[in-house]
Design a protein around this motif. Sequence first.
Motif: not given
Length: 166
Positions: A101-120
């Motif tokens: 859970f921690a690994f994938f939470s960190i990965k999700l956060t990193y991916d959102s930062w890397q791809f510049n995901d913005i709230s809809t």
Amino acid sequence: MRRFLDGLYGAAGLLAGLCTIGVLVSVLAAIIARQLHMNIPGTDAYAGYFMAAAGFLALSSTFKHGEHIRVTLLLNSLNPAASRRLDLFALSVGCVLAAAFAFFSIKLTYDSWQFNDISTSNDATPLWIPQISMAIGTVLFLVALIDELIRRLRGQAAATSQQTHE
């Protein structure tokens, strides 16, 4: 080290409490704005972000205070040796799951930062900002589980039973 970890869990619990207040403030702001025929963009989204942050940041503190739901009926019905083995097994499985859970939470956060995901939502918040509380909360929960597993392997009683008797 014990004092540091307990302080870390306490700080996370305090932040979770502040996030709960953030939910209250966001919802009240939206209600008051509606009554005044105004619109404050993003209040609903921020209430959700604060609620998620409160839940994840509280994981380690509530676990160490024995506030997680735990079925002890089976543990109490076993002899002490079998109960200890089952408890160690459950904590070990919990550590593995929390690590994933921690690994994938960190990965999700990193991916959102890397791809510049913005709230809809109309607030257009970069998603890594609210997601970071999830990553921190899951990592702290993993640390709390490992901490408790080590305590039990050393033969120490559960932290919650010590706090109750002191």
